[in-house]
Scaffold this motif. Structure first.
Motif, mmCIF file in Angstrom:
data_model
loop_
_atom_site.group_PDB
_atom_site.id
_atom_site.type_symbol
_atom_site.label_atom_id
_atom_site.label_comp_id
_atom_site.label_asym_id
_atom_site.label_seq_id
_atom_site.Cartn_x
_atom_site.Cartn_y
_atom_site.Cartn_z
ATOM 1 N N VAL A 3 0.908 -0.956 0.041
ATOM 2 C CA VAL A 3 0.238 0.008 -0.021
ATOM 3 C C VAL A 3 0.991 0.760 -0.043
ATOM 4 C CG1 VAL A 3 -1.454 1.259 1.342
ATOM 5 C CG2 VAL A 3 -1.457 -1.250 0.743
ATOM 6 N N PHE B 267 -6.078 5.021 -1.838
ATOM 7 C CA PHE B 267 -7.329 4.214 -1.312
ATOM 8 C C PHE B 267 -8.143 4.635 -0.555
ATOM 9 C CE2 PHE B 267 -3.301 1.813 -2.100
ATOM 10 C CZ PHE B 267 -3.334 0.628 -1.869
ATOM 11 N N LEU C 32 -9.378 0.176 -2.206
ATOM 12 C CA LEU C 32 -8.729 1.111 -3.168
ATOM 13 C C LEU C 32 -10.077 1.002 -4.895
ATOM 14 C CD1 LEU C 32 -6.050 -0.274 -5.906
ATOM 15 C CD2 LEU C 32 -7.073 -0.715 -4.167
ATOM 16 N N LYS D 167 0.839 3.655 -3.244
ATOM 17 C CA LYS D 167 0.549 5.559 -2.988
ATOM 18 C C LYS D 167 1.663 6.615 -3.392
ATOM 19 C CE LYS D 167 -1.458 6.326 1.710
ATOM 20 N NZ LYS D 167 -1.715 6.671 2.453
#
Length: 137
Positions: A72, A82, A98, A76
């Protein structure tokens, strides 16, 4: 029996292709209105089909990744947004949520042994077998 693939509807195939490549999948089919991707681990695949007509897809696609929190963070850093940061769920999975550019809901998760063997697992099977040479109706 083994699940071969899931096909997701998208409105902009080029945008969706870029999104799934950014997630780390390998594109294995590229045509004007269809794309197919192989998962980085295992033998599963999924595809995208471009549709001009509006569609509402209420399915949720789950992609398993053991290093969920690190994955994650990597995504990002690439600018992928997300809806939900990784969270422990009461059903013993850790999930992040997401959506792809077409609005298809995706959950990245890690469940370890609880994916197939949660404490509440049951084993229900159809015990009726068709007679040799006869089809079931």
């Amino acid at each position: 029996m083994n699940l071969n693939q899931v096909t997701l509807p998208v409105h902009d195939l080029a945008l969706a292709n870029r999104f799934y490549l950014d997630l780390g999948f390998t594109q294995i089919v590229d045509s004007p209105h269809y794309a197919r991707f192989a998962c980085p681990q295992g033998e599963a695949s999924f595809s995208l089909i471009e549709q001009s007509a509006p569609c509402t897809n209420s399915a949720v696609i789950y992609f398993e990744c053991e290093d969920l929190d690190a994955q994650v963070a990597r995504l990002k850093a690439k600018g992928i947004a997300f809806e939900q940061e990784p969270q422990d769920q009461p059903y013993l999975w850790r999930e992040a949520v997401l959506k792809d550019p077409a609005g298809n809901k995706i959950k990245l998760f890690w469940a370890g042994q609880n994916r197939l063997n949660p404490p509440w697992r049951v084993n229900i099977q159809d015990v009726q077998q068709p007679a040799a040479g006869k089809e079931r109706s």
